[in-house]
Design a protein around this motif. Structure first.
Motif, PDB file in Angstrom:
ATOM      1  N   SER A  30      56.363  57.997  33.183  1.00  0.00           N
ATOM      2  CA  SER A  30      56.139  57.092  34.090  1.00  0.00           C
ATOM      3  C   SER A  30      57.196  57.585  35.321  1.00  0.00           C
ATOM      4  CB  SER A  30      56.748  55.797  33.370  1.00  0.00           C
ATOM      5  OG  SER A  30      58.075  55.941  33.131  1.00  0.00           O
ATOM      6  N   ALA A  31      57.897  58.655  35.200  1.00  0.00           N
ATOM      7  CA  ALA A  31      58.631  58.975  36.377  1.00  0.00           C
ATOM      8  C   ALA A  31      57.908  59.564  37.891  1.00  0.00           C
ATOM      9  CB  ALA A  31      59.806  59.950  35.978  1.00  0.00           C
ATOM     10  N   LEU A  32      56.517  59.966  37.375  1.00  0.00           N
ATOM     11  CA  LEU A  32      55.882  60.409  38.382  1.00  0.00           C
ATOM     12  C   LEU A  32      54.850  59.164  38.750  1.00  0.00           C
ATOM     13  CD1 LEU A  32      55.036  63.233  39.745  1.00  0.00           C
ATOM     14  CD2 LEU A  32      53.416  63.424  37.932  1.00  0.00           C
ATOM     15  N   ASP A  33      55.017  59.180  40.137  1.00  0.00           N
ATOM     16  CA  ASP A  33      54.280  58.293  40.708  1.00  0.00           C
ATOM     17  C   ASP A  33      52.654  58.071  40.496  1.00  0.00           C
ATOM     18  OD1 ASP A  33      56.346  56.747  42.010  1.00  0.00           O
ATOM     19  OD2 ASP A  33      56.056  57.596  44.021  1.00  0.00           O
ATOM     20  N   SER A  34      52.042  59.090  40.577  1.00  0.00           N
ATOM     21  CA  SER A  34      50.585  59.236  40.239  1.00  0.00           C
ATOM     22  C   SER A  34      50.294  59.037  38.822  1.00  0.00           C
ATOM     23  CB  SER A  34      50.069  60.825  40.622  1.00  0.00           C
ATOM     24  OG  SER A  34      50.806  61.708  39.366  1.00  0.00           O
ATOM     25  N   ASN A  35      51.310  58.924  37.905  1.00  0.00           N
ATOM     26  CA  ASN A  35      50.997  58.510  36.354  1.00  0.00           C
ATOM     27  C   ASN A  35      51.316  56.850  36.316  1.00  0.00           C
ATOM     28  OD1 ASN A  35      50.377  61.199  35.740  1.00  0.00           O
ATOM     29  ND2 ASN A  35      52.614  61.392  34.989  1.00  0.00           N
ATOM     30  N   LYS A  36      51.876  56.308  37.106  1.00  0.00           N
ATOM     31  CA  LYS A  36      52.106  54.853  37.076  1.00  0.00           C
ATOM     32  C   LYS A  36      50.928  54.039  36.731  1.00  0.00           C
ATOM     33  CE  LYS A  36      56.374  54.547  39.207  1.00  0.00           C
ATOM     34  NZ  LYS A  36      57.041  56.072  39.025  1.00  0.00           N
ATOM     35  N   PRO A  37      49.701  54.226  37.666  1.00  0.00           N
ATOM     36  CA  PRO A  37      48.579  53.368  37.320  1.00  0.00           C
ATOM     37  C   PRO A  37      47.697  53.528  36.013  1.00  0.00           C
ATOM     38  CG  PRO A  37      48.409  55.014  39.301  1.00  0.00           C
ATOM     39  CD  PRO A  37      49.831  55.105  38.916  1.00  0.00           C
ATOM     40  N   ILE A  38      47.917  54.935  35.762  1.00  0.00           N
ATOM     41  CA  ILE A  38      47.249  55.324  34.550  1.00  0.00           C
ATOM     42  C   ILE A  38      47.798  54.703  33.460  1.00  0.00           C
ATOM     43  CG2 ILE A  38      46.495  57.447  33.095  1.00  0.00           C
ATOM     44  CD1 ILE A  38      46.487  58.989  36.134  1.00  0.00           C
ATOM     45  N   ILE A  39      49.075  55.151  33.405  1.00  0.00           N
ATOM     46  CA  ILE A  39      50.008  54.341  32.108  1.00  0.00           C
ATOM     47  C   ILE A  39      49.644  52.933  32.382  1.00  0.00           C
ATOM     48  CG2 ILE A  39      52.151  54.182  31.031  1.00  0.00           C
ATOM     49  CD1 ILE A  39      52.913  56.744  32.293  1.00  0.00           C
ATOM     50  N   GLY A  40      49.881  52.183  33.364  1.00  0.00           N
ATOM     51  CA  GLY A  40      49.629  50.730  33.274  1.00  0.00           C
ATOM     52  C   GLY A  40      48.290  50.504  32.772  1.00  0.00           C
ATOM     53  N   SER A  41      47.305  51.116  32.976  1.00  0.00           N
ATOM     54  CA  SER A  41      45.785  50.323  32.661  1.00  0.00           C
ATOM     55  C   SER A  41      45.585  51.251  31.075  1.00  0.00           C
ATOM     56  CB  SER A  41      44.949  51.130  33.587  1.00  0.00           C
ATOM     57  OG  SER A  41      44.976  52.409  33.688  1.00  0.00           O
ATOM     58  N   SER A  42      46.599  51.606  30.598  1.00  0.00           N
ATOM     59  CA  SER A  42      46.211  52.162  29.244  1.00  0.00           C
ATOM     60  C   SER A  42      46.523  51.414  27.986  1.00  0.00           C
ATOM     61  CB  SER A  42      46.863  53.835  29.091  1.00  0.00           C
ATOM     62  OG  SER A  42      48.265  53.565  28.753  1.00  0.00           O
ATOM     63  N   GLY A  43      47.264  50.346  28.367  1.00  0.00           N
ATOM     64  CA  GLY A  43      47.570  49.569  27.344  1.00  0.00           C
ATOM     65  C   GLY A  43      49.052  49.717  26.886  1.00  0.00           C
ATOM     66  N   ALA A  44      49.869  50.770  27.635  1.00  0.00           N
ATOM     67  CA  ALA A  44      51.213  51.062  27.329  1.00  0.00           C
ATOM     68  C   ALA A  44      52.129  50.054  27.557  1.00  0.00           C
ATOM     69  CB  ALA A  44      51.348  52.392  27.872  1.00  0.00           C
ATOM     70  N   ILE A  45      51.756  49.283  28.699  1.00  0.00           N
ATOM     71  CA  ILE A  45      52.722  48.302  29.110  1.00  0.00           C
ATOM     72  C   ILE A  45      52.965  46.985  27.667  1.00  0.00           C
ATOM     73  CG2 ILE A  45      53.268  46.059  30.660  1.00  0.00           C
ATOM     74  CD1 ILE A  45      52.138  47.983  32.859  1.00  0.00           C
ATOM     75  N   LYS A  46      51.929  46.638  27.196  1.00  0.00           N
ATOM     76  CA  LYS A  46      51.942  45.888  26.125  1.00  0.00           C
ATOM     77  C   LYS A  46      52.723  46.556  25.174  1.00  0.00           C
ATOM     78  CE  LYS A  46      49.100  42.943  23.316  1.00  0.00           C
ATOM     79  NZ  LYS A  46      47.511  42.324  23.339  1.00  0.00           N
ATOM     80  N   PHE A  47      52.393  47.409  24.543  1.00  0.00           N
ATOM     81  CA  PHE A  47      53.174  48.288  23.639  1.00  0.00           C
ATOM     82  C   PHE A  47      54.670  48.291  23.817  1.00  0.00           C
ATOM     83  CE2 PHE A  47      55.188  52.229  22.598  1.00  0.00           C
ATOM     84  CZ  PHE A  47      55.423  52.268  21.028  1.00  0.00           C
ATOM     85  N   LEU A  48      54.935  48.764  25.028  1.00  0.00           N
ATOM     86  CA  LEU A  48      56.410  48.796  25.557  1.00  0.00           C
ATOM     87  C   LEU A  48      57.268  47.476  25.310  1.00  0.00           C
ATOM     88  CD1 LEU A  48      56.069  51.215  28.449  1.00  0.00           C
ATOM     89  CD2 LEU A  48      57.163  51.605  26.355  1.00  0.00           C
ATOM     90  N   VAL A  49      56.514  46.624  25.896  1.00  0.00           N
ATOM     91  CA  VAL A  49      57.075  45.004  25.842  1.00  0.00           C
ATOM     92  C   VAL A  49      57.116  44.569  24.318  1.00  0.00           C
ATOM     93  CG1 VAL A  49      56.762  42.568  26.480  1.00  0.00           C
ATOM     94  CG2 VAL A  49      56.466  44.589  28.166  1.00  0.00           C
TER      95      VAL A  49
END
Length: 148
Positions: A30-49
């Motif tokens: 997530s430190a790399l800007d180009s990965n942020k939208p990919i990670i965000g749309s992968s379901g990772a945010i829900k897992f992290l929260v």
């Protein structure tokens, strides 16, 4: 990575060590800007929260790993830098109330304030924060904190 957690569930509970490894990887990615939208749309945010909230609930029982909590908060902060990732965060009902309720924990308050500042940078985020009972009073109290 999220598939690793799903296939590691023998008793319906994901392995804590695997989750910690996945969170550490999301932090790095997530430190790399180009990965942020990919990670965000992968379901990772829900897992992290969900994992973060669960870790805090377990901390009452003394089963807390502060490194995993810090990694999770850092990853969520990195992801919240992209405005399109804020909406998936605030759509998780317990996220904003959890952040505000946890602000008193000095070990994590700085990270939570960083995440909240990114959340309120969007109209949806401002609405989510203002919808939490006593949110303004909590934030005013934070402003009155002073280093001892």
């Amino acid at each position: 990575m999220l598939d690793l957690i799903k296939c590691d569930q023998d008793d319906g509970e994901p392995n804590h060590d695997v989750c910690a490894w996945v969170i550490a990887n999301f932090l790095g990615l997530s430190a790399l800007d180009s990965n942020k939208p990919i990670i965000g749309s992968s379901g990772a945010i829900k897992f992290l929260v969900k994992f973060l909230v669960k870790m805090f609930k377990n901390s009452v029982n003394g089963e807390v790993n502060s490194q995993v909590i810090q990694d999770c908060l850092r990853a969520l902060y990195n992801l919240s830098l992209l405005a399109s990732n804020v909406l998936p965060m605030i759509e998780i009902d317990e996220f904003v109330p959890f952040l505000l309720a946890t602000l008193g924990d000095m070990e994590v308050s700085d990270r939570i304030l960083l995440i909240l500042s990114n959340v309120v940078s969007t109209p949806e985020g401002r609405k989510a924060v203002s919808g939490v009972r006593d949110s303004f009073q909590i934030l005013v109290d934070v402003l009155s904190w002073s280093d001892s």
